[in-house]
Write an enzyme that holds these catalytic residues in place. Sequence first.
Site, PDB file in Angstrom:
ATOM      1  N   THR A  45       0.853  -1.184   0.000  1.00 49.76           N
ATOM      2  CA  THR A  45       0.000   0.000   0.000  1.00 49.76           C
ATOM      3  C   THR A  45       0.885   1.230   0.000  1.00 49.76           C
ATOM      4  OG1 THR A  45      -1.754  -1.116   1.216  1.00 49.76           O
ATOM      5  CG2 THR A  45      -1.786   1.291   1.248  1.00 49.76           C
TER       6      THR A  45
ATOM      7  N   LYS B 253      -7.995   0.847  -1.792  1.00 50.36           N
ATOM      8  CA  LYS B 253      -7.386   0.379  -0.542  1.00 50.36           C
ATOM      9  C   LYS B 253      -7.285   1.523   0.488  1.00 50.36           C
ATOM     10  CE  LYS B 253      -4.209  -1.708   2.127  1.00 50.36           C
ATOM     11  NZ  LYS B 253      -4.447  -2.732   3.110  1.00 50.36           N
TER      12      LYS B 253
END
Lengths: 266, 266
Positions: free
Chosen positions: B96, B173
């Site tokens: 991420t 995300k």
Amino acid sequence: MTERIGFIGLGSLGLPMARNLMAAGYPLTVYNRTASKAAPLTAKGAMQAERPVDAVTPGGIVVSVLWDADAVDNVVDQNGFLDRLGPGGVHIAMCTGSPEAAKTLAARHAEKGCTYVEAPIFGRPEAAEAKALWIPFAGPAEAKERARPILTALGAQGVFDFGEEIGTATIVKLVGNFLIVSASNSLREAVTMARNSGVDAPAVIDMLTQTLFPAPIYQSYGKRLAEGGAAFGQSDIPAKDVGLFKDAAGKAKTQTPIAEMLLDLL
Amino acid sequence: MTERIGFIGLGSLGLPMARNLMAAGYPLTVYNRTASKAAPLTAKGAMQAERPVDAVTPGGIVVSVLWDADAVDNVVDQNGFLDRLGPGGVHIAMCTGSPEAAKTLAARHAEKGCTYVEAPIFGRPEAAEAKALWIPFAGPAEAKERARPILTALGAQGVFDFGEEIGTATIVKLVGNFLIVSASNSLREAVTMARNSGVDAPAVIDMLTQTLFPAPIYQSYGKRLAEGGAAFGQSDIPAKDVGLFKDAAGKAKTQTPIAEMLLDLL
């Protein structure tokens, strides 16, 4: 199932709830400040009271669906309402006020020998129509036993007993409304960010509400937000409830940075 | 099903994911900075690479499960990693980072004729073990077609295709992690308020997670918070992800009062 019930407050929630009670076989005497709102119920046989006290049967059950504790105070202050309700009488109060106001109201009922049951409502008018409300309630056991079938009949899909102490069910309601406001405002921030980043917002909401957040609150607000309709960002929860959450937390010496920020946003 | 896959990053998520891939019949060549972490995999037949580049098969598939985009940069910068991956090669990057970092990485891959697929992970290590991860992904269609069965084999219970544009899955995300942090911190505020008000916090959480919030995030955090254990108030989501959400929103000219307040809390 045939005990006559007094029903006070025929707003967007109260009206479908009263209709449900009648459909379940309860005869009603209804009161609403704007009397004309009672027409759909009187057309089906409900009696209409001119004053709140006229909806009360001594020793009977009265349900009130009012905006806040001040509105309940106002009703019970008029024309000897509590004297008439009297020993054995039960008042199921479905407003959202402060825990302290609920305690004060309960004490005033007890002075006259009647009982206050607090039963705040989770659910929108459509949920009331669909008998899909969730209701936490608290009060003396015997009164709750009389209240429970009535709460089910007026539209609860689930009733949750939080004990005898008045104020407890109100706190559950304030906690729930705080979480709804937090979730809906966070969704608004998230959807706005995704859309402004060029991402397909409905697809993001679809994924997240199928996976991490498969909850009605996320699904309904998320869909409305992602579709960007008129309701964009509008929570159904009034700011007063977040204020009540913050105030109750303050009395319990609890910091509420998130509630305070949400109040600024509202 | 027998293509050899390079697998880089055997942390708390990477290790169970690599184990799932092997169980599904994929031969692995694994690399981890701390080499000893590979022992449970080499014991079952995985090959161990001394350098990241040694896990790469030209034209093959390499999966990386690293902390952030900087860590991915660091891996692909070493020893001609991308030259070796080369034409037809696919790198499934599961970190991420920021959407921009993902775009830059994708461009660097394209320069060498290989393809970057972004596939960030929703789920804790237990979810990886249980093959219960949720994975949004984005990238060129052909590469995604090769990636999809691998994502399923490594532990996804659901894979969500967000199109070809790199950066999109990262935004999904970041949105999800922002919502998790918001929900968990709001739950902490709510549970603390209920407990300090003398209300049975587990009963409140039980009701709310059966009714308004029947979502795994609310149920798992709510239970831990209500029980007041060691995990009280600890979200598994790192503050860096909320910072990335805020930064990406800033690039999209979107205000983030909630994310900023959460960053102050974290």
